[in-house]
Design a protein around this motif. Structure first.
Motif, PDB file in Angstrom:
ATOM      1  N   ASP A 232       0.786  -1.504   0.360  1.00  0.00           N
ATOM      2  CA  ASP A 232      -0.006  -0.153  -0.056  1.00  0.00           C
ATOM      3  C   ASP A 232       0.999   1.375  -0.115  1.00  0.00           C
ATOM      4  O   ASP A 232       2.146   1.407  -0.053  1.00  0.00           O
ATOM      5  CB  ASP A 232      -0.727   0.224   1.028  1.00  0.00           C
ATOM      6  N   ILE A 233       0.162   2.455   0.128  1.00  0.00           N
ATOM      7  CA  ILE A 233       1.158   3.739   0.165  1.00  0.00           C
ATOM      8  C   ILE A 233       1.840   3.501   0.890  1.00  0.00           C
ATOM      9  O   ILE A 233       3.017   4.410   1.118  1.00  0.00           O
ATOM     10  CB  ILE A 233      -0.404   4.889  -0.067  1.00  0.00           C
ATOM     11  N   ASN A 237       6.088   3.962   0.376  1.00  0.00           N
ATOM     12  CA  ASN A 237       6.952   5.375   1.266  1.00  0.00           C
ATOM     13  C   ASN A 237       7.797   5.116   2.040  1.00  0.00           C
ATOM     14  O   ASN A 237       8.892   5.000   2.027  1.00  0.00           O
ATOM     15  CB  ASN A 237       5.888   6.774   1.517  1.00  0.00           C
ATOM     16  N   GLN A 238       7.732   4.557   3.153  1.00  0.00           N
ATOM     17  CA  GLN A 238       8.549   3.608   3.679  1.00  0.00           C
ATOM     18  C   GLN A 238       9.978   3.247   3.359  1.00  0.00           C
ATOM     19  O   GLN A 238      10.937   3.456   3.308  1.00  0.00           O
ATOM     20  CB  GLN A 238       7.701   2.551   4.847  1.00  0.00           C
ATOM     21  N   ALA A 239       9.668   2.065   2.211  1.00  0.00           N
ATOM     22  CA  ALA A 239      10.474   1.791   1.599  1.00  0.00           C
ATOM     23  C   ALA A 239      11.411   2.858   0.752  1.00  0.00           C
ATOM     24  O   ALA A 239      12.479   2.134   0.947  1.00  0.00           O
ATOM     25  CB  ALA A 239       9.980   0.426   0.834  1.00  0.00           C
ATOM     26  N   SER A 242      13.266   4.318   3.403  1.00  0.00           N
ATOM     27  CA  SER A 242      14.611   3.481   4.051  1.00  0.00           C
ATOM     28  C   SER A 242      15.409   2.979   3.434  1.00  0.00           C
ATOM     29  O   SER A 242      17.066   2.270   3.762  1.00  0.00           O
ATOM     30  CB  SER A 242      13.871   2.230   4.523  1.00  0.00           C
ATOM     31  N   GLY A 243      15.479   3.463   1.867  1.00  0.00           N
ATOM     32  CA  GLY A 243      15.898   2.919   0.926  1.00  0.00           C
ATOM     33  C   GLY A 243      16.317   1.429   0.337  1.00  0.00           C
ATOM     34  O   GLY A 243      17.106   0.949  -0.165  1.00  0.00           O
ATOM     35  N   GLU A 244      15.205   1.057   0.656  1.00  0.00           N
ATOM     36  CA  GLU A 244      14.784  -0.506   0.147  1.00  0.00           C
ATOM     37  C   GLU A 244      14.221  -0.906  -1.150  1.00  0.00           C
ATOM     38  O   GLU A 244      14.940  -1.215  -1.868  1.00  0.00           O
ATOM     39  CB  GLU A 244      13.527  -1.050   0.612  1.00  0.00           C
ATOM     40  N   ILE A 245      13.528   0.499  -1.768  1.00  0.00           N
ATOM     41  CA  ILE A 245      14.022   0.397  -2.882  1.00  0.00           C
ATOM     42  C   ILE A 245      14.119   2.180  -3.767  1.00  0.00           C
ATOM     43  O   ILE A 245      13.690   2.928  -3.061  1.00  0.00           O
ATOM     44  CB  ILE A 245      12.250   0.903  -3.402  1.00  0.00           C
TER      45      ILE A 245
END
Lengths: 384, 306
Positions: A232-233, A237-239, A242-245
């Motif tokens: 979800d949104i 945004n979290q990913a 954090s630099g995951e994506i």
């Protein structure tokens, strides 16, 4: 000390049932108060259901206002089709549904033109009367009011992929094997159908040939396989933060504005410079239209609420209601625009809004959506 | 304090005459008073099931429930080209693994709660129950913050000058971790109850007669605690096969589970009949499995009536 016996309990129950019988008509309030002056039910995207928007209206009118938010248009429309036409007074969905589906199916009813036409004069220039998506196909009826809108293609972390590269490379970013495992996909399947078509180089809003579907299927399998996550949104945004994506498919002002407002201006909704959409456009934009449901017992507050949200202060509140932040058509009115702070304008990417809208085709209905969605769901299952 | 005046027990004399016979056949006053609520609960329980069952036989992508009849939805599900079996495979596989891992993890804890922790048992039990007061989604998002890049684990390790945490998010493995974490209490407490029913005298007698610890565990503790263990396993399996949030939030949809497929059918696909058919199949599968497992359980023994 209370003395409870079976007799007293039964007497109490008898009295309770009697009171229940007397109060019976209250359970059928819709019919008892035929006019429904103090009741309003809204089926909407998130934002209109927030206390910031509804509470002042509740105070003004003393009415019981209920709003339920959903996150896709077909579900809302099918709720009406499934019999909830008697429940809801207002429905707020993306642009094509009112004009192309809900009015022909008599799920919504026209608005009094004379009362609502003046509001369009205070909207941004592209919403001026007669605004296409607010009118019936033949242009004779006003079927809803416009408010929130925005471009919606994909979102990048500009520290990893520059805005220039993202706009120039466009959807081919998702065809780049080097980016596999570095992007996410927002769980918004109707938009994902559009975007898989576009990544495959195909205009989504037309009838597709078997060859085009084969290309769509191959693209869906590849793009979903390469995604690091689907979510979800908040997850996207979290990913990103954090630099995951580094980027995610399906997104724009609506999804990224909360992160930008939270101090992450490096995250940005991107509208590609070019693409396979009519006129060589590279992105898609949505415009919400709020219509009155064809409820045989429509609350008179429905029209009042539509007028209420046109006011400059309320329009600004709608733009920055909890959840997502979006531009509103009422920003064409200086009194409304002046309420937006510099940070708020930055959160909704006001600096590039006009050019992004110009590069976007308007949200439309995919004629063979069901088939495409089935292919995409099958592709999704092959991720594991 | 309230006194509850209880009526004397009814005389169980043989009814005399038609009126008495009719009276004897009538429901008791309590049952009659409870009838409206029982009916309401019955309807509340049955209505959604009947609706789902009806929709499963309705024309695909329509709302013609009870007015159309077709097996097309089931035909679609059993079509060999349909990949929905993958979702079913993942749900069953993860549920089985969850049960297996929890059986191993929960057993020592249950043993400890019964025999080792003593007066701390109640407090430790509360620690296992407490997370249930917090929404599952919130707890799972908490784990995301813990495992995410530059999150609690990764950030702390980097701060300590180490290489950083492992990349575990958005994988089937972390989905399994989430399920084990979520369903631990549902395995632990039936298992604790099962172990509590093992008579200690029997264990002592076996020990006095020279039985070793492994022998006592295998021949006495495990068989006598088995009803509790099986109930825990069944409960966990039924819950785990319907789990969605773990695969979505922690797993980043790296796999699609069967309940997510049902959700997609009811939302984006707007194919309620197909979603209902899938729900009916899953319900029958779980129902059959539950009945099979319950038929193997000796409830009398579990409830200590023997």
């Amino acid at each position: 000390m209370a003395h409870i016996s079976r007799r007293s309990v039964l007497q109490g129950m008898g009295a309770g049932l009697g009171a229940l019988a007397a109060a019976g008509p209250l359970f059928n309030a819709n019919k008892a108060f035929a006019a429904r002056e103090k009741e309003l039910n809204i089926l909407c995207w998130e934002g209109y259901n927030s206390a910031q928007v509804l509470d002042p209206f509740r105070s003004q009118t003393g009415a019981t206002v209920k709003a339920e938010s959903l996150t896709n248009d077909p579900t809302m429309i099918n709720r009406l089709r499934a019999g909830e036409i008697n429940t809801w007074d207002l429905i707020n969905v993306n642009n094509p549904w009112a004009r192309k589906v809900m009015l022909p199916e008599k799920l919504i009813k026209p608005l009094p033109k004379a009362e609502f036409e003046p509001f369009f004069a205070k909207m941004m220039p592209e919403f001026k009367w007669p605004y296409k998506w607010a009118m019936s196909e033949d242009g004779s009826e006003l079927i809803g009011m416009a408010q929130r809108f925005g471009p919606y293609s994909f979102v990048v972390n500009t520290d990893k992929v520059s805005r220039k590269t993202a706009e120039d490379t466009g959807w081919d970013l998702f065809n780049d094997p080097a980016l596999a495992g570095k992007y996410g996909i927002l769980e918004s399947d109707d938009w994902n159908v559009f975007n898989i078509f576009i990544i495959a180089g195909i205009d989504p809003f037309k009838v597709h040939t078997p060859d085009e579907f084969a290309k769509f299927e191959e693209t869906a399998k590849r793009v979903f396989k390469g995604a690091k996550l689907i979510g979800d949104i908040a997850s996207m945004n979290q990913a990103l933060i954090s630099g995951e994506i580094d980027l995610h498919m399906t997104g724009g002002t609506y999804s990224v504005s909360p992160a930008r407002a939270d101090g992450h201006p490096n995250l940005r909704g991107i509208t590609p410079l070019r693409g396979p959409l009519p006129g060589g456009k590279g992105g898609i934009a949505w415009i919400e239209i709020t219509s009155t449901v064809n409820n045989p017992n429509l609350s008179p507050l429905a029209l009042d609420f539509l007028k209420y949200v046109q006011g400059p202060e309320v329009a600004h509140t709608v733009a920055f209601a909890e959840g997502t932040f979006n531009p509103v058509a009422q920003m064409g009115n200086k009194a409304c625009f002046d309420l937006f702070t510099k940070d708020e304008l930055d959160a909704i990417q006001w600096d590039s809004l006009q050019e992004e809208m110009d590069r976007s085709a308007e949200y439309d209905i995919v004629p063979d959506y069901d088939k495409a969605l089935d292919l995409m769901n099958a592709a999704k299952r092959l991720r594991g | 304090m309230a006194d509850l005046a209880i009526a004397p027990p009814r005389q169980e004399a043989a009814p005399e005459g038609a009126a008495q016979l009719r009276h004897a056949r009538m429901l008791s006053v309590g049952a009659r008073c409870a009838l409206p609520v029982a009916l309401l609960l019955g309807i509340g329980f049955l209505a959604p099931l009947v609706a789902i069952f009806g929709y499963a036989f309705a024309t695909p992508r329509s709302f013609d429930v009870f007015t159309s009849f077709t097996l097309a939805n089931f035909a679609t599900l059993f079509d060999t080209t349909n990949t929905v079996w993958l979702s079913f495979f993942w749900s069953c596989g993860l549920a089985l693994l969850t049960v297996a891992i929890l059986a191993v993890v929960a057993y020592p804890i249950a043993y400890g709660l019964n025999l080792v922790f003593g007066r701390w048992s109640a407090l430790i039990s509360v620690f296992f129950v407490f997370p249930l007061f917090v929404s599952e989604n919130v707890r799972l998002y908490g784990w995301v913050l813990f495992f995410i890049k530059n999150g609690v684990l990764d950030g702390t390790l980097k701060w300590l000058g180490l290489a950083g945490g492992p990349e575990v998010l958005y994988s089937p493995g972390i989905t399994l971790f989430g399920m084990v974490y979520t369903y631990l209490p549902f395995m632990l407490f039936p298992m604790t109850l099962g172990l509590a029913l093992v008579p200690r005298d029997l264990v002592d007698a076996a020990r006095d007669l020279g039985a070793g610890r492994l022998f006592i565990w295998r021949e006495i503790e495990l068989p006598l605690a088995m009803p509790g263990i099986l109930i825990g396993m069944l409960l966990t399996f039924v819950l785990a096969i319907g789990a969605t949030a773990e695969a979505k939030i922690l797993g980043g949809q790296s796999i699609i589970v069967i309940s997510h497929d049902i959700e997609i059918a009811f939302t984006y696909s707007q194919n309620w009949p197909l979603g209902s058919a899938l729900a009916v199949l899953v319900t029958f599968f779980i129902g059959a499995l539950t009945l099979f497992a319950l038929s193997k359980l000796d409830l009398d023994r579990m409830l200590g009536r023997r």
